[in-house]
Design an enzyme around this catalytic site. Structure first.
Site, PDB file in Angstrom:
ATOM      1  N   HIS A   1      -0.407   8.951  -2.184  1.00  0.00           N
ATOM      2  CA  HIS A   1       0.577   7.752  -2.012  1.00  0.00           C
ATOM      3  C   HIS A   1       1.014   7.745  -0.471  1.00  0.00           C
ATOM      4  O   HIS A   1       1.284   8.693   0.047  1.00  0.00           O
ATOM      5  CB  HIS A   1       1.501   7.736  -2.961  1.00  0.00           C
TER       6      HIS A   1
ATOM      7  N   CYS B   1      -1.575   0.838  -1.782  1.00  0.00           N
ATOM      8  CA  CYS B   1      -0.466   1.488  -0.776  1.00  0.00           C
ATOM      9  C   CYS B   1      -0.737   1.568   0.806  1.00  0.00           C
ATOM     10  O   CYS B   1      -0.143   1.613   1.575  1.00  0.00           O
ATOM     11  CB  CYS B   1       0.029   2.881  -1.478  1.00  0.00           C
TER      12      CYS B   1
ATOM     13  N   HIS C   1       7.276   0.195  -0.180  1.00  0.00           N
ATOM     14  CA  HIS C   1       5.827   0.435  -0.638  1.00  0.00           C
ATOM     15  C   HIS C   1       5.155  -0.307  -1.566  1.00  0.00           C
ATOM     16  O   HIS C   1       5.858  -1.294  -2.362  1.00  0.00           O
ATOM     17  CB  HIS C   1       5.904   1.851  -0.928  1.00  0.00           C
TER      18      HIS C   1
END
Length: 307
Positions: free
Chosen positions: A265, A212, A277
Site C-alpha cells: 500500500h 492506492c 490515500h
C-alpha cells in the site's frame, strides 16, 4: 515477439486486463467502444468489485488519446505496453490486454504543438461546439489545433474535437512544467483532497476511481512528475525520507508483517501527522491520522519525488 506497433486509446478510459479471459459479463460496458465507465461501475456489486482484486483481473488503465505499444493481437484483443507507466514488469512499459476496438492507429502530432490537459474532475469532449461526444477523465491530454475564446480545438484519435477552456490547462509537451509552482508537495496534497470520498477501484487510474498507487501516480503527474505505476516500484525510487523529516506530498509505504514483509500500500503524507490515500475496495479516498489508522504499524518507509 513482433516489433511493437504504436496505437492510441480511443475510449475515455481503457481498462487493461490481465488476460483476454479476465473480464466477466458484468464488465461488458468497460469493453465497448465507446466504453461506459459510469454504467460499468454502477452495475457492479461490492462483491464484483472485490473480485477484480481477488482474481487479479485488472492491471491498470489508460486515458483517451494516450499512446501504447501493441505487441500481439489475438481474437479481438491487443497485448499492450504503456510507456508512460513505468514498471519492473517490462522496460518498455506496463503490460496487459485491451479490446482491439478501443485502439486506433496513432496520428501524427504537429511538432511543437501545445496540449490541452483536463484539470476538471471530468470534462466533456465535443464533436462540434455544441454536440457532446464523450466524457473524459482528469489528466486526459490532447494536442491543440486552435485556441479560441471559450473553446480549444484539439486533435483526438478520431479527428478534431473541442474542449471548454474552463476544463483544461495548456501545457508545452506531454507533461506539465513545474516552473512557477511554489510548493509542489503541498500542491500534491491539495490536488489529492479534490478526490476525497471517491470510491476505490482496483487498477484504477482515472477520476472514475483510483487504486492506492494509481492515486499517488496521478497526483504527481499533475505536476509533471512521472513516477512508477505500482507501490512496490514507487518504493524503490525517489529520495528516502526519515519519519521525522516528512513533508506534505511525500509518499508513505506500508508492508505486511508490521512493515517487515512485502509492500502492499501507498499513501500521500498530508502534513500534521495525516495521510490521504485510496485505501481498499470497501472504502473511498480519505484523510486519516497516521498514528491511529489501522495501517500505522505497517509503515515501513517514505519517499519524496517532488524535489
Amino acid at each position: 515477439m513482433r516489433v511493437p506497433v504504436r496505437k492510441m486509446v480511443a475510449v475515455s478510459v481503457a481498462t487493461v486486463w490481465s488476460k483476454p479471459d479476465s473480464p466477466r459479463p458484468v464488465d461488458e460496458p468497460a469493453l465497448r467502444c465507446p466504453a461506459d465507465m459510469r454504467e460499468w461501475l454502477g452495475d457492479m456489486t461490492l462483491g464484483d468489485k472485490l473480485d477484480l482484486c481477488l482474481a487479479n483481473r485488472i492491471q491498470t488503465q489508460i486515458l483517451y488519446g494516450a499512446s501504447v505499444l501493441v505487441t500481439e493481437e489475438v481474437g479481438g484483443w491487443s497485448k499492450v505496453l504503456i510507456p508512460q507507466q513505468g514498471t519492473r514488469k517490462d522496460d518498455l512499459g506496463y503490460p496487459g490486454w485491451v479490446p482491439s476496438c478501443q485502439l486506433v492507429e496513432e496520428s501524427d502530432v504537429p511538432l511543437g504543438s501545445k496540449r490541452a490537459e483536463v484539470i476538471s474532475d471530468k470534462a466533456w469532449l465535443y464533436k462540434n461546439p455544441t454536440q457532446q461526444l464523450i466524457e473524459l477523465s482528469y489528466l486526459t491530454s490532447l494536442p491543440v489545433l486552435e485556441e479560441m475564446e471559450k473553446l480549444v480545438k484539439v486533435q483526438t484519435p478520431e479527428g478534431a474535437g473541442y474542449l471548454k477552456v474552463d476544463d483544461i490547462r495548456l501545457i508545452d509537451g506531454p507533461l506539465a512544467s513545474q516552473v512557477g509552482v511554489a510548493d509542489i508537495g503541498q500542491g500534491i496534497v491539495e490536488q489529492a483532497k479534490r478526490f476525497l470520498d471517491l470510491p476505490y477501484l482496483w487498477g484504477g487510474l482515472s477520476s472514475y476511481g483510483f487504486d492506492c498507487s494509481g492515486f499517488a501516480h496521478s497526483m504527481h503527474r499533475y505536476f509533471g512528475i512521472l513516477i512508477p505505476r505500482d507501490a512496490s516500484d514507487q518504493a524503490k525510487r525517489g529520495t528516502l525520507v526519515k519519519k521525522e523529516q516528512l513533508e506534505a506530498g511525500d509518499l508513505l509505504f506500508f508492508a505486511h508483517d508490521e512493515g517487515k514483509g512485502a509492500i502492499h500500500h501507498v499513501g500521500i503524507y498530508a502534513g500534521d501527522g495525516q495521510m490521504i490515500h485510496s485505501p481498499e475496495t470497501i472504502s473511498s479516498i480519505e484523510l486519516v491520522d497516521l498514528k491511529t489508522c489501522k495501517l500505522a504499524k505497517e509503515h515501513c518507509m517514505s519517499r519524496r519525488y517532488w524535489k
